[in-house]
Design a protein around this motif. Structure first.
Motif, PDB file in Angstrom:
ATOM      1  N   TRP A  78     -12.176   5.952  21.751  1.00 56.30           N
ATOM      2  CA  TRP A  78     -11.987   5.202  20.502  1.00 56.30           C
ATOM      3  C   TRP A  78     -10.498   4.957  20.336  1.00 56.30           C
ATOM      4  CZ3 TRP A  78     -16.293   7.901  21.261  1.00 56.30           C
ATOM      5  CH2 TRP A  78     -17.492   7.416  20.733  1.00 56.30           C
ATOM      6  N   THR A  79     -10.075   3.696  20.379  1.00 55.31           N
ATOM      7  CA  THR A  79      -8.652   3.373  20.345  1.00 55.31           C
ATOM      8  C   THR A  79      -8.107   3.468  18.932  1.00 55.31           C
ATOM      9  OG1 THR A  79      -9.148   1.021  20.118  1.00 55.31           O
ATOM     10  CG2 THR A  79      -8.846   1.878  22.348  1.00 55.31           C
ATOM     11  N   ARG A  80      -6.865   3.909  18.844  1.00 49.96           N
ATOM     12  CA  ARG A  80      -6.196   4.014  17.554  1.00 49.96           C
ATOM     13  C   ARG A  80      -5.640   2.675  17.109  1.00 49.96           C
ATOM     14  NH1 ARG A  80      -1.137   7.931  17.331  1.00 49.96           N
ATOM     15  NH2 ARG A  80      -2.693   9.556  17.161  1.00 49.96           N
ATOM     16  N   GLY A  81      -5.167   1.862  18.030  1.00 47.50           N
ATOM     17  CA  GLY A  81      -4.487   0.628  17.669  1.00 47.50           C
ATOM     18  C   GLY A  81      -3.113   0.923  17.117  1.00 47.50           C
ATOM     19  N   SER A  82      -2.677   0.107  16.199  1.00 50.00           N
ATOM     20  CA  SER A  82      -1.334   0.280  15.621  1.00 50.00           C
ATOM     21  C   SER A  82      -1.331   1.233  14.432  1.00 50.00           C
ATOM     22  CB  SER A  82      -0.777  -1.078  15.182  1.00 50.00           C
ATOM     23  OG  SER A  82      -1.636  -1.675  14.211  1.00 50.00           O
ATOM     24  N   ASP A  83      -2.512   1.649  13.962  1.00 44.56           N
ATOM     25  CA  ASP A  83      -2.604   2.530  12.806  1.00 44.56           C
ATOM     26  C   ASP A  83      -2.299   3.962  13.238  1.00 44.56           C
ATOM     27  OD1 ASP A  83      -3.130   3.865  10.494  1.00 44.56           O
ATOM     28  OD2 ASP A  83      -5.167   3.104  10.237  1.00 44.56           O
ATOM     29  N   PRO A  84      -1.270   4.597  12.639  1.00 46.32           N
ATOM     30  CA  PRO A  84      -0.936   5.975  13.029  1.00 46.32           C
ATOM     31  C   PRO A  84      -1.946   7.000  12.517  1.00 46.32           C
ATOM     32  CG  PRO A  84       0.449   5.287  11.219  1.00 46.32           C
ATOM     33  CD  PRO A  84      -0.334   4.068  11.619  1.00 46.32           C
ATOM     34  N   ASP A  85      -2.847   6.577  11.607  1.00 45.79           N
ATOM     35  CA  ASP A  85      -3.839   7.489  11.042  1.00 45.79           C
ATOM     36  C   ASP A  85      -5.091   7.485  11.915  1.00 45.79           C
ATOM     37  OD1 ASP A  85      -6.102   8.422   9.336  1.00 45.79           O
ATOM     38  OD2 ASP A  85      -4.513   8.629   7.857  1.00 45.79           O
ATOM     39  N   ASP A  86      -5.536   8.691  12.317  1.00 46.51           N
ATOM     40  CA  ASP A  86      -6.677   8.817  13.219  1.00 46.51           C
ATOM     41  C   ASP A  86      -7.995   9.083  12.507  1.00 46.51           C
ATOM     42  OD1 ASP A  86      -5.438   8.763  15.970  1.00 46.51           O
ATOM     43  OD2 ASP A  86      -4.268  10.389  15.076  1.00 46.51           O
ATOM     44  N   THR A  87      -8.001   9.046  11.175  1.00 42.89           N
ATOM     45  CA  THR A  87      -9.193   9.459  10.445  1.00 42.89           C
ATOM     46  C   THR A  87     -10.409   8.628  10.811  1.00 42.89           C
ATOM     47  OG1 THR A  87      -7.761  10.111   8.591  1.00 42.89           O
ATOM     48  CG2 THR A  87     -10.123   9.960   8.165  1.00 42.89           C
ATOM     49  N   ILE A  88     -10.299   7.309  10.756  1.00 41.95           N
ATOM     50  CA  ILE A  88     -11.456   6.432  10.961  1.00 41.95           C
ATOM     51  C   ILE A  88     -11.986   6.553  12.387  1.00 41.95           C
ATOM     52  CG2 ILE A  88     -12.290   4.064  10.923  1.00 41.95           C
ATOM     53  CD1 ILE A  88     -11.739   5.326   8.182  1.00 41.95           C
ATOM     54  N   ARG A  89     -11.101   6.521  13.367  1.00 44.84           N
ATOM     55  CA  ARG A  89     -11.588   6.564  14.748  1.00 44.84           C
ATOM     56  C   ARG A  89     -12.213   7.910  15.078  1.00 44.84           C
ATOM     57  NH1 ARG A  89      -8.371   8.058  19.615  1.00 44.84           N
ATOM     58  NH2 ARG A  89      -6.546   9.274  18.996  1.00 44.84           N
ATOM     59  N   LEU A  90     -11.695   9.007  14.495  1.00 43.37           N
ATOM     60  CA  LEU A  90     -12.313  10.304  14.738  1.00 43.37           C
ATOM     61  C   LEU A  90     -13.666  10.422  14.047  1.00 43.37           C
ATOM     62  CD1 LEU A  90      -9.276  12.763  14.553  1.00 43.37           C
ATOM     63  CD2 LEU A  90     -10.364  11.767  16.568  1.00 43.37           C
ATOM     64  N   ARG A  91     -13.781   9.849  12.856  1.00 40.83           N
ATOM     65  CA  ARG A  91     -15.088   9.833  12.196  1.00 40.83           C
ATOM     66  C   ARG A  91     -16.099   9.027  13.017  1.00 40.83           C
ATOM     67  NH1 ARG A  91     -13.419   8.688   5.856  1.00 40.83           N
ATOM     68  NH2 ARG A  91     -12.710  10.832   5.359  1.00 40.83           N
ATOM     69  N   ASN A  92     -15.657   7.884  13.540  1.00 40.66           N
ATOM     70  CA  ASN A  92     -16.555   7.080  14.378  1.00 40.66           C
ATOM     71  C   ASN A  92     -16.995   7.862  15.612  1.00 40.66           C
ATOM     72  OD1 ASN A  92     -16.445   4.858  12.677  1.00 40.66           O
ATOM     73  ND2 ASN A  92     -14.700   3.943  13.742  1.00 40.66           N
ATOM     74  N   ALA A  93     -16.060   8.578  16.215  1.00 39.17           N
ATOM     75  CA  ALA A  93     -16.400   9.360  17.407  1.00 39.17           C
ATOM     76  C   ALA A  93     -17.391  10.468  17.069  1.00 39.17           C
ATOM     77  CB  ALA A  93     -15.130   9.946  18.015  1.00 39.17           C
ATOM     78  N   ILE A  94     -17.174  11.174  15.942  1.00 39.91           N
ATOM     79  CA  ILE A  94     -18.075  12.257  15.548  1.00 39.91           C
ATOM     80  C   ILE A  94     -19.455  11.719  15.207  1.00 39.91           C
ATOM     81  CG2 ILE A  94     -18.485  13.986  13.749  1.00 39.91           C
ATOM     82  CD1 ILE A  94     -15.422  14.425  13.717  1.00 39.91           C
ATOM     83  N   ASN A  95     -19.509  10.617  14.468  1.00 42.37           N
ATOM     84  CA  ASN A  95     -20.799  10.048  14.071  1.00 42.37           C
ATOM     85  C   ASN A  95     -21.607   9.569  15.267  1.00 42.37           C
ATOM     86  OD1 ASN A  95     -20.255  10.533  11.370  1.00 42.37           O
ATOM     87  ND2 ASN A  95     -19.381   8.501  11.028  1.00 42.37           N
ATOM     88  N   ALA A  96     -20.926   9.071  16.287  1.00 44.57           N
ATOM     89  CA  ALA A  96     -21.629   8.560  17.466  1.00 44.57           C
ATOM     90  C   ALA A  96     -22.025   9.659  18.433  1.00 44.57           C
ATOM     91  CB  ALA A  96     -20.750   7.537  18.182  1.00 44.57           C
TER      92      ALA A  96
END
Length: 518
Positions: A43-61
């Motif tokens: 799950w790529t972070r992109g330019s956003d330094p905050d990892d909350t959304i991508r980590l939630r997506n990884a956990i949910n999947a």
């Protein structure tokens, strides 16, 4: 109307976003999976330094294992977990280094890193560093009681490092029903956490082992506000290196069967504090085995079984050699088996120069020392006392040391070396004779099925080889008027129907209020 070129561009952007969300990227991932395992770098972070959304997506999947690749993860919100998930990093790092580690940093105050709700089960978190900013941040928070009250159970927290958090692990039942049960915490370290582990859930079994605590000022290693069946093994606790110590390694408010073993702590106000409530929280005992506590204990309204512990200070640069408090308060009942209250060979460097023989549990407010065998002493010049009555502190049995100024090896009765009511048992190495010697002139009654034999002399001998009994001896003038059935050996009586003096000795029998010597 959009042009064909614009429409193609929008389709390309949408596909690119979908690919990124599904984890199909240059890391060789397909839908978040690489070689059959979920990875956070899918799950790529992109330019956003905050990892909350991508980590939630990884956990949910993820189902099964989700690997947190080595690196730093910065989040601003909590990461909720679901059943049957294994969160695994690449290591927790040492207490002095953050290299080669998967580290999650919570940047938002009063927010947890991982959360577990009601009805959750089979969750594993391991090989990670969880870091906060001490402003109410929590490493792992499990909470229930406001919804279905479905219990949450079967958790493994292993090889984790908790640092700069208000609470490393917090389990909170908002009512008396919800349970967080069957939890194993192992190989973890808690560094500068105000509270390392806070348990507030009834009917919850915990197995806690191999834990290191570096506790800040006024902090607590483990706080059991409400807990049940809990085993704590190999807790290594250190308070701050200054004159203001941490509060406690373990603080207990309500518990059931609790054991603490093979642990050591220093630079705390107290290593263990128990704050029971009379007749309500004292439902199960606390067991202490083979611990070395440098800072003292305070237990209130507690049943405590203590065996093989050392409640004595070592040497530290701030205080030198000093004694610690081992205090029982309220309705506490203490059984102490082989505990040691100062280091081997220790004598106070200051008056009154008290040695280990003068140390024991300090009883306050009616607390009882139910049984005590304080046989870890630095000399053998005084008896080892075994006591069953904690109210008056009078021993019921004493094992006498070889250096005792007498031949007694065992002393029975309520008394001490100097006074009291007791008798000693000695054994002759020459003929195997056991000798019972009283400290009073009249002391023994052997009672069987209502019949009794009283002895008014100070000794009675049983010869184990010849199978004989030697009665206590007196003279005719000393026979007196005891109860019928009394026997003596009268050393100067004649062997006649009446016990007269002037003879060479006879057995004197008290029959019908008269002495008979035939």
């Amino acid at each position: 109307m959009k042009t064909l070129t614009a429409m193609c561009f929008l389709i390309f952007v949408s596909l690119t976003t979908a690919i990124a969300v599904n984890g199909q990227n240059a890391n060789g991932c397909t839908s978040g999976v690489r070689n059959g395992i979920f990875y956070t770098d899918c799950w790529t972070r992109g330019s956003d330094p905050d990892d909350t959304i991508r980590l939630r997506n990884a956990i949910n999947a993820a189902y099964g294992k989700l690997i947190f690749n080595e690196g730093n993860y910065y989040i601003s919100g909590a990461l909720p977990l679901h059943p049957y998930i294994v969160i695994e990093g690449t290591g927790k790092a040492s207490s002095t280094s953050w290299t080669a580690v998967s580290k999650i940093v919570q940047n938002t105050a009063n927010t947890a890193i991982f959360t577990i709700g009601e009805g959750q089960y089979e969750i594993t978190i391991r090989d990670l560093a969880l870091v906060g900013n001490n402003s109410g941040t929590i490493g792992i928070k499990a909470e229930g009681g406001s919804g279905t009250n479905a219990s949450s159970l079967h958790f493994l927290f292993s090889n984790l490092r908790f640092a700069f958090l208000s609470k490393g692990i917090y389990v909170n039942a908002t009512n008396q029903v919800w349970q967080c049960d069957q939890v194993k915490l192992e190989q973890a370290s808690f560094e500068n956490c105000t509270i390392g582990v806070h348990i507030n859930s009834n009917n919850s079994g915990w197995d806690i082992s191999s834990i290191e605590f570096l506790v800040p000022r006024d902090g607590i290693g483990i706080y059991m506000e409400r807990g049940t069946y809990t085993s704590m093994n190999l807790l290594i606790g250190n308070g701050p290196e200054d004159t203001h110590f941490a509060d406690a390694l373990v603080r207990v408010r309500s518990h059931a069967n609790l054991s603490i073993k093979n642990s050591v702590a220093e630079r705390f106000n107290y290593d263990l504090v128990v704050e029971g409530t009379p007749y309500s929280d004292r439902t199960e005992p606390i067991y202490l085995f083979n611990n070395h506590f440098f800072s003292g204990l305070s237990v209130r309204d507690t049943t405590l079984i203590s065996s093989g512990n050392q409640f004595g200070t070592g040497y530290d640069n701030l205080h030198g050699w000093s004694n610690i408090d081992v205090i029982a308060k309220g309705y506490s009942q203490i059984t102490s088996l082989g505990d040691k209250f100062c280091p081997e060979g220790y004598i106070d460097p200051l008056p009154p120069y008290a040695s280990c023989e003068n140390k024991n549990w300090e009883l306050q407010d009616g607390a009882q020392l139910v049984f005590s065998t304080n046989n870890f002493k630095n000399t053998t010049s005084v008896p080892t006392i075994m006591s069953r009555d904690g109210y008056d502190g009078i021993p019921l049995l004493s094992l006498m040391p070889k250096t005792f100024t007498g031949t007694s090896l065992l002393r029975l009765g309520k008394g001490n070396v100097a006074d009291g009511h007791y008798f000693d048992i000695t054994r002759s190495e020459a003929d195997g004779t056991l000798t019972f010697t009283s400290n009073e002139g009249y002391g023994y009654t052997f009672n069987g099925n209502g019949g009794a034999v009283g002895l008014t002399n100070s000794n009675l001998k049983f010869n184990t080889s010849g199978k004989t009994i030697t009665l206590g001896s007196t003279t005719q003038s000393g026979l007196g008027s005891p109860a019928n059935g009394t026997l003596f050996y009268c050393s100067d009586c004649t062997a006649t129907a009446a016990c007269n003096s002037g003879g060479s000795g006879a057995i004197a029998k008290r029959i019908n209020s008269a002495w008979v010597c035939n």
